[in-house]
Scaffold this active site. Structure first.
Site, mmCIF file in Angstrom:
data_model
loop_
_atom_site.group_PDB
_atom_site.id
_atom_site.type_symbol
_atom_site.label_atom_id
_atom_site.label_comp_id
_atom_site.label_asym_id
_atom_site.label_seq_id
_atom_site.Cartn_x
_atom_site.Cartn_y
_atom_site.Cartn_z
ATOM 1 N N ASN A 31 0.937 -1.062 -0.106
ATOM 2 C CA ASN A 31 -0.009 0.010 0.089
ATOM 3 C C ASN A 31 1.005 1.181 -0.074
ATOM 4 O O ASN A 31 1.448 1.699 1.044
ATOM 5 C CB ASN A 31 -0.997 0.177 1.257
ATOM 6 C CG ASN A 31 -1.724 1.170 1.386
ATOM 7 O OD1 ASN A 31 -1.924 2.000 0.333
ATOM 8 N ND2 ASN A 31 -2.476 1.506 2.524
ATOM 9 N N TRP A 32 1.128 1.770 -1.128
ATOM 10 C CA TRP A 32 1.969 3.190 -1.329
ATOM 11 C C TRP A 32 1.348 4.304 -0.764
ATOM 12 O O TRP A 32 2.072 5.252 -0.649
ATOM 13 C CB TRP A 32 2.249 3.439 -2.818
ATOM 14 C CG TRP A 32 2.973 2.311 -3.331
ATOM 15 C CD1 TRP A 32 3.474 1.043 -2.846
ATOM 16 C CD2 TRP A 32 3.705 2.130 -4.981
ATOM 17 N NE1 TRP A 32 4.253 0.414 -3.975
ATOM 18 C CE2 TRP A 32 4.312 1.249 -4.929
ATOM 19 C CE3 TRP A 32 3.491 3.294 -5.765
ATOM 20 C CZ2 TRP A 32 4.911 0.772 -6.098
ATOM 21 C CZ3 TRP A 32 4.214 2.902 -7.055
ATOM 22 C CH2 TRP A 32 5.069 1.831 -7.035
ATOM 23 N N LYS A 33 0.300 4.404 -0.561
ATOM 24 C CA LYS A 33 -0.594 5.199 0.450
ATOM 25 C C LYS A 33 -0.392 6.714 -0.859
ATOM 26 O O LYS A 33 -0.186 6.625 -1.725
ATOM 27 C CB LYS A 33 -0.101 5.660 1.617
ATOM 28 C CG LYS A 33 -0.009 4.401 2.672
ATOM 29 C CD LYS A 33 0.164 4.805 3.854
ATOM 30 C CE LYS A 33 0.203 3.202 4.748
ATOM 31 N NZ LYS A 33 0.235 3.437 6.100
ATOM 32 N N HIS A 47 -9.340 0.756 4.775
ATOM 33 C CA HIS A 47 -8.193 0.938 5.460
ATOM 34 C C HIS A 47 -8.371 1.995 6.533
ATOM 35 O O HIS A 47 -9.029 2.928 6.628
ATOM 36 C CB HIS A 47 -6.959 1.820 4.529
ATOM 37 C CG HIS A 47 -5.754 1.547 5.022
ATOM 38 N ND1 HIS A 47 -5.201 2.580 5.970
ATOM 39 C CD2 HIS A 47 -4.611 0.660 4.998
ATOM 40 C CE1 HIS A 47 -3.903 2.376 6.422
ATOM 41 N NE2 HIS A 47 -3.676 1.222 5.758
ATOM 42 N N GLU A 100 -6.746 4.396 7.670
ATOM 43 C CA GLU A 100 -6.624 5.747 7.631
ATOM 44 C C GLU A 100 -7.844 6.276 6.730
ATOM 45 O O GLU A 100 -8.103 7.459 7.215
ATOM 46 C CB GLU A 100 -5.384 6.166 6.780
ATOM 47 C CG GLU A 100 -3.994 5.612 7.424
ATOM 48 C CD GLU A 100 -2.870 5.383 6.835
ATOM 49 O OE1 GLU A 100 -2.890 5.340 5.458
ATOM 50 O OE2 GLU A 100 -1.899 4.858 7.232
ATOM 51 N N GLU A 115 -5.601 -5.360 10.289
ATOM 52 C CA GLU A 115 -4.682 -4.645 10.651
ATOM 53 C C GLU A 115 -4.894 -3.574 12.113
ATOM 54 O O GLU A 115 -5.656 -2.591 12.055
ATOM 55 C CB GLU A 115 -4.710 -3.317 9.499
ATOM 56 C CG GLU A 115 -4.398 -3.896 8.241
ATOM 57 C CD GLU A 115 -3.429 -2.826 7.243
ATOM 58 O OE1 GLU A 115 -2.580 -3.061 6.870
ATOM 59 O OE2 GLU A 115 -4.426 -1.994 6.951
ATOM 60 N N GLY A 132 2.210 1.756 10.810
ATOM 61 C CA GLY A 132 3.259 2.946 10.785
ATOM 62 C C GLY A 132 3.759 3.274 12.049
ATOM 63 O O GLY A 132 4.649 4.528 11.978
ATOM 64 N N SER A 175 3.318 -2.751 10.216
ATOM 65 C CA SER A 175 4.815 -2.890 10.533
ATOM 66 C C SER A 175 5.330 -3.902 10.158
ATOM 67 O O SER A 175 6.350 -4.500 10.882
ATOM 68 C CB SER A 175 5.110 -2.283 12.039
ATOM 69 O OG SER A 175 4.716 -0.766 12.337
ATOM 70 N N GLY A 201 2.673 -1.237 4.254
ATOM 71 C CA GLY A 201 3.012 0.080 3.983
ATOM 72 C C GLY A 201 4.289 0.485 3.771
ATOM 73 O O GLY A 201 4.949 0.474 2.711
ATOM 74 N N GLY A 202 4.941 0.867 5.017
ATOM 75 C CA GLY A 202 6.148 1.772 4.878
ATOM 76 C C GLY A 202 7.372 0.801 3.713
ATOM 77 O O GLY A 202 7.825 1.463 2.802
HETATM 78 C C1 PEP Z 1 -0.732 -0.251 6.161
HETATM 79 O O1 PEP Z 1 -0.691 1.054 5.788
HETATM 80 O O2 PEP Z 1 -1.661 -0.899 5.833
HETATM 81 C C2 PEP Z 1 0.414 -0.615 6.696
HETATM 82 C C3 PEP Z 1 0.483 -1.791 7.460
HETATM 83 O O3 PEP Z 1 1.496 0.347 6.928
HETATM 84 P P1 PEP Z 1 2.937 -0.144 7.942
HETATM 85 O O4 PEP Z 1 3.463 -1.293 7.241
HETATM 86 O O5 PEP Z 1 3.855 1.045 7.345
HETATM 87 O O6 PEP Z 1 2.591 -0.330 9.181
#
Ligand code: PEP
Length: 249
Positions: free
Chosen positions: A9-11, A94, A96, A166, A172, A212, A233-234
């Site tokens: 997920n590049w957001k 998601h 966010e 999640e 994050g 994470s 994500g990251g």
């Molecule tokens: C996400 O945004 O779905 C996510 C899991 O982010 P991260 O891996 O950065 O925690």
């Protein structure tokens, strides 16, 4: 056997040039696992990403969509628009989107219906807040999110549903659920599905963990029997890290 899936997920990251560069780097990585690979760039980069990954086993998916077919919804994107450029899957719910754009379970149920009507695959995200876990309500929160958004569906719809657990406190933050916490919740999710739809359906649905996930913890998390992949994500923004996670299966 359930599919293993690793989705990035590049957001709201990467303009056009960075998108093309990252995809070039992703294509140079060696894939040694059986996991399906997905990337979710921002709307403006879906088409170039789709073109760049043609003939390559990376599926480009959307991060969101609206539930309406079309009309006066300034700034929104419909399922038909996504399908018109070849996008077959969409991330919905998601945390966010829920936290910053007030997406409710009810709105998500409508989005899920629309996506399924368009024969799209849905990666449905949900998870508890830190306060829910601290107060011991994490299972009831997750159960409610799943029931409100999904339990109006027929069992047959689940062939196009991927679940992504999640925990909000792990997204994050660098704080990951332990592999045991992930496994316990995934087993609970599968039981919740099984109680409603039976074990054939619940055993066929891939449940991803997100929060994470990094190259150094992916293997242990993915080794758990009910963890079928990850939403990343990251770490999905760096090709070598992302593929280290893909190859953790
Ligand atoms: C996400 O945004 O779905 C996510 C899991 O982010 P991260 O891996 O950065 O925690």
């Amino acid at each position: 056997m359930r599919k293993h899936i690793v989705a990035g997920n590049w957001k709201m990251n990467n303009g056009l040039i960075q998108t093309k560069t990252l995809i070039t780097e992703l294509k140079q990585q060696k894939k040694t696992s059986d996991a399906e690979v997905m990337i979710a760039p921002a709307f403006t980069n879906l088409w170039p990403a789709f073109e760049e990954t043609r003939q390559f086993p990376i599926e480009v998916v959307a991060q969101n969509m609206h539930f309406a077919e079309d009309g006066a919804y300034t700034g929104e994107i419909s399922a038909g628009m996504l399908k018109s450029i070849g996008i077959q899957s969409v991330i919905l719910g998601h945390s966010e989107r829920r936290a910053y754009f007030n997406e409710t379970d009810e709105a998500l149920a409508k989005k899920i219906n629309t996506a399924l009507e368009h024969d799209m695959r849905v990666i449905f995200c949900f998870g508890e807040e830190l306060s829910d876990r601290k107060s011991g309500h994490h299972e009831s929160v997750v159960e409610r999110q799943i029931k409100n958004a999904l339990f109006h569906l027929e069992a047959s719809a689940f062939k196009n549903i991927v679940l992504a657990y999640e925990p909000v406190w792990a997204i994050g933050t660098g704080e990951t659920a332990t592999p045991e916490q992930a496994q316990d919740m995934h087993a609970f999710i599968r039981k919740t599905l099984s109680d409603k739809y039976g074990s054939d359906t619940s055993n066929s649905v891939s449940i991803l963990y997100g929060g994470s996930v990094k190259p150094n913890n992916a293997k242990e998390i993915f080794s758990k029997p009910d963890v079928d992949g990850g939403l990343i994500g990251g770490a999905s923004l760096k090709a070598s890290d992302f593929f280290a996670i893909v190859n953790a299966f």
